[in-house]
Enzyme design. Structure first.
Site, short mmCIF file in Angstrom:
data_model
loop_
_atom_site.label_atom_id
_atom_site.label_comp_id
_atom_site.label_asym_id
_atom_site.label_seq_id
_atom_site.Cartn_x
_atom_site.Cartn_y
_atom_site.Cartn_z
N GLY A 117 -12.80 38.89 -7.00
CA GLY A 117 -12.58 39.23 -5.55
C GLY A 117 -11.97 38.06 -4.76
O GLY A 117 -11.54 37.09 -5.35
N GLU A 118 -12.49 38.02 -3.45
CA GLU A 118 -12.13 36.95 -2.68
C GLU A 118 -10.70 36.79 -2.16
O GLU A 118 -10.53 35.88 -1.73
CB GLU A 118 -12.64 35.71 -3.34
CG GLU A 118 -14.07 35.46 -3.60
CD GLU A 118 -14.34 33.96 -4.13
OE1 GLU A 118 -13.50 33.05 -4.29
OE2 GLU A 118 -15.59 33.97 -4.64
N GLY A 119 -9.82 37.62 -3.05
CA GLY A 119 -8.53 37.72 -2.86
C GLY A 119 -7.92 36.80 -3.79
O GLY A 119 -6.78 36.40 -3.45
N GLU A 160 -12.64 39.90 -0.27
CA GLU A 160 -13.90 40.33 0.18
C GLU A 160 -14.84 39.52 -0.37
O GLU A 160 -14.89 39.02 -1.44
CB GLU A 160 -14.01 41.78 0.07
CG GLU A 160 -13.53 42.48 -1.26
CD GLU A 160 -14.13 41.78 -2.49
OE1 GLU A 160 -15.56 41.63 -2.38
OE2 GLU A 160 -13.45 41.36 -3.52
#
Length: 335
Positions: free
Chosen positions: A301-303, A160
């Site tokens: 975040g961001e995966g 995200e």
């Protein structure tokens, strides 16, 4: 014999002491169960990064301004972010989704347009989204996941981007785990002590304003971001497709928490990739009674946690499929 017993027997008869591969053995068992086979495979792994803006940022809950959301989406599209680097390193297909960014992007093959609106409402004063918008989030997410599944992918991670989304995640966790804000809140993008106190104060005011809410979907509607709601819907769709779910850090875990309360069996398909350095994540994972694969003090975040953990997951499948048994290797087993 059940598939669980067959898998456990296969694992135990490898040329090693029982349990000697630790967490890799648990992973192999989980993946074999999800795929209902003694010879699981990981095919066409995907990480999907959902981006959205949050009305609550108007209250100064983030150290960064809202425009950073769209700027980071541009960075994803240009290949310059951490998730781009790690996905490329581990041969993971990366998809970027505009779930509700406050910016009009030029049409691009690299960007999936699932925009619900240009950011959620300010949940200090009203619900973040309408029931219709929440339903749209689930519908859009299911379309994205079903298309990935139809490409023969059986493993999917969720990332995200959204300035203000640790505030949303904190509210989801506080309501659904029934924990005080202080047990859930963190510094997000790097708040100092004064800014953190302000964040806690704002979130407590929001809690007082909305009062008791029990239904997980209504909690998500009240406090979620469009990106969090789409991640939740995507996780549920991936579970329906019997995919392996890779769960990233605090935000993704808060989306999973909602999905779990809607469909508890989803936990059987989930691998929690790392323990975020975001304060509330430890308590959230304790509530779910799960162990994260890694602890690298990451909170990006961001995966990124999914991508970094992926080679370990590959190792679990590799040993199950390729390691010799005592019998095949003609090695004497323990008496």
């Amino acid at each position: 014999m059940t598939i669980i017993k067959e898998l456990q027997q296969k694992i135990d008869l490898k040329t090693k002491p029982i349990g000697a591969l630790g967490t890799l053995e648990k992973l192999a068992l989980l993946i074999g169960q999800v795929q209902n086979t003694l010879t699981p495979t990981l095919t066409k792994p995907n990480i999907v990064v959902f981006a959205g803006d949050h009305g609550i940022t108007k209250e100064g809950v983030s150290a960064y301004p809202q425009e950073v959301t769209y700027q980071m989406v541009m960075n994803f599209l240009n290949g310059g972010a951490a998730i781009n680097v790690f996905s490329k390193q581990h041969h993971i297909n990366l998809k970027i989704v505009d779930a509700g960014v406050n910016f009009d992007f030029e049409p691009s093959e690299k960007l999936i347009n699932a925009k619900i609106a240009c950011g959620t409402k300010n949940f200090l004063k009203e619900k973040a989204m309408s029931k219709t918008q929440l339903a749209q989030c689930f519908d859009e997410a299911a379309k994205i996941v079903n298309e990935i599944f139809e490409s023969k992918s059986n493993v999917i991670g969720f990332g995200e981007m959204g300035i203000g989304n640790t505030s949303s995640a904190t509210m989801l966790m506080s309501y659904l785990c029934k924990l005080p804000i202080e047990k859930c809140v963190g510094r997000g993008t790097g708040l100092n002590d004064i800014q953190l106190e302000n964040k806690i104060s704002i979130l407590k005011q929001a809690q007082a304003f909305h009062g008791e809410i029990e239904d997980p979907k209504e909690v998500l509607q009240t406090f979620g971001g469009f990106e969090i709601a789409q991640i939740c819907g995507a996780m549920l769709a991936a579970f329906e497709n019997k995919m392996l779910l890779l769960i990233d850090g605090f935000i993704a875990s808060s989306a999973f928490l909602v999905a779990y309360q809607i469909k508890p069996e989803i936990i059987n398909n989930a691998i929690f990739c790392h323990l975020s350095d975001e304060y509330g994540h430890q308590n959230l994972l304790s509530y779910l009674n799960v162990d994260p694969l890694l602890k690298l003090n990451m909170r990006l975040g961001e995966g990124t946690g999914c991508a970094v953990a992926y080679p370990i997951i590959e190792s679990a499948v590799a040993f199950l499929n390729n390691m010799a048994s005592f019998e095949s290797a003609a090695v004497t087993n323990k008496q």
